[in-house]
Design an enzyme around this catalytic site. Structure first.
Site, short mmCIF file in Angstrom:
data_model
loop_
_atom_site.label_atom_id
_atom_site.label_comp_id
_atom_site.label_asym_id
_atom_site.label_seq_id
_atom_site.Cartn_x
_atom_site.Cartn_y
_atom_site.Cartn_z
N HIS A 53 -9.92 12.63 2.37
CA HIS A 53 -11.16 11.92 2.04
C HIS A 53 -11.18 10.64 2.88
CE1 HIS A 53 -10.84 14.17 -1.99
NE2 HIS A 53 -11.68 14.80 -1.19
N GLU A 56 -10.60 6.79 1.82
CA GLU A 56 -9.41 6.43 1.02
C GLU A 56 -8.39 5.78 1.95
OE1 GLU A 56 -10.49 9.84 -2.25
OE2 GLU A 56 -8.58 10.01 -1.20
N HIS A 148 -3.99 10.09 -1.82
CA HIS A 148 -5.39 9.77 -2.09
C HIS A 148 -5.49 8.46 -2.87
CE1 HIS A 148 -7.27 13.81 -1.27
NE2 HIS A 148 -5.99 14.11 -1.24
N GLU A 211 -2.65 10.30 -6.51
CA GLU A 211 -3.78 9.38 -6.69
C GLU A 211 -3.17 8.00 -6.92
OE1 GLU A 211 -6.94 9.93 -6.34
OE2 GLU A 211 -7.10 12.12 -6.40
ZN LIG Z 1 -9.24 11.80 -2.41
#
Ligand SMILES: [Zn+2]
Length: 325
Positions: A53, A56, A148, A211
């Site tokens: 992504h 990020e 992420h 995350e």
């Molecule tokens: Zn992500």
């Protein structure tokens, strides 16, 4: 040496694409993809990816620093390593993705999107990772950490997701995630189309999606907020001892259900801004459709990635139960 992030941001192709330095060989394999192979025997082959992504940013900066310190000889590389910045176009434009979310397109799903940039990139990354793992001796252990950050607040700020897998969970990876001061681990109950599901299912790698909290635009991140994972990644590539965990024990959750939006009037019984790991008591209504209760909590449960804005037929959240030992 390669300016790993600088080349991606400037859309530059390096003039030299491979070389030897210190005790390793390096090779630039594609935009945002760089491999390092120690000259000595090694026991682990590790994929570190960020920027699947594009907005990020903090983990992207961590990998850029890591590559600089490997080239500079500050870190003594003891594993075979491939660094991946997943979506260079989205990284340059500061977006999550341009046309399609790459992390829904692995395991061959990209073939349904044949014309888009992201589909081609997923196919390229699948091939490069396959070549990377298959070039290692059979006894080498395979790992993948996909890094992420999140936009949504989270009651448990940092966590890792394990893809659904039929092989056991790797003790070294579990120790690394604990040392990285993560608050929780989440075990998926069904196959997905994520990058880590690909490396886990195709290559039996120990894989997890991390995350790591909040990120800001490039240069504005407080990287000290990411120091625990940074220390662990440095220990991992140099095969040094892990730092000791300071926090209380990591919590464990299992995915028990996916909430699928099937009607336009789908609603979650939750504020749009509600954080990840918001809790529902047993028998509470979690989602409504057509004016009626649609999903009811079977017991005390927690919700992850709630999102009513998804297209019909897609996942609007995951329902978790806590695993207590
Ligand atoms: Zn992500």
């Amino acid at each position: 040496m390669i300016d790993f992030l600088g080349d991606v941001l400037a859309q530059r192709i390096p003039t030299v694409s491979q070389g030897e330095q210190h005790d390793f060989r390096w090779e630039w394999l594609a935009e945002g993809v760089l491999s390092f192979t120690p000259k000595q025997a090694y026991e682990k082959a590790i994929v570190l990816s960020a920027g699947v992504h594009g907005n990020e940013t903090a983990p992207i900066e961590l990998l850029a620093q890591l590559s600089q310190d490997i080239f500079a000889g500050v870190l003594q590389l003891k594993v075979k390593l491939i660094l991946i910045l997943g979506n260079p176009v989205a990284i340059r434009s500061g977006q999550r993705y341009v046309e399609n979310d790459m992390n829904r397109m692995f395991c061959g799903a990209h073939q349904q999107f044949s014309e888009t940039f992201e589909a081609k990139r997923v196919a390229e990354l699948e091939q490069l990772v396959a070549d990377f793992f298959q070039s290692c001796p059979a006894q080498v252990k395979r790992y993948h950490y996909d890094l992420h950050t999140a936009i949504r607040l989270s009651l448990l700020p940092t966590f890792a997701l394990f893809p659904y897998q039929t092989h056991g969970y790797d003790a070294v990876m579990l120790a690394c995630l604990s040392a990285a001061e993560l608050d929780a681990l989440v075990y998926h109950n069904a196959a997905g189309r994520t990058f880590t599901h690909y490396t886990s299912s195709r290559f039996q790698a120990a894989s997890s999606t991390l995350e790591l909290g909040h990120a800001k635009p490039f240069g504005q991140n407080d990287l000290s907020a990411f120091s625990a994972i940074n220390q662990v990644l440095r220990s991992v590539v140099t095969e040094q001892a892990l730092p000791a965990r300071q926090k209380s024990a990591i919590k464990n959750f299992r995915v028990v259900d996916s909430i699928i939006k099937t009607e336009d009037d789908f609603q979650l019984n939750l504020a749009d801004s509600a954080p990840n790991f918001s809790m529902f008591q047993s028998d509470a209504v979690i989602a409504l459709q057509q004016g009626k209760p649609y999903v009811i909590a079977p017991e005390q449960v927690w919700i992850l990635f709630p999102n009513t804005q998804v297209k019909k037929g897609l996942r609007a959240g995951l329902i978790l139960t806590e695993l207590r030992s």
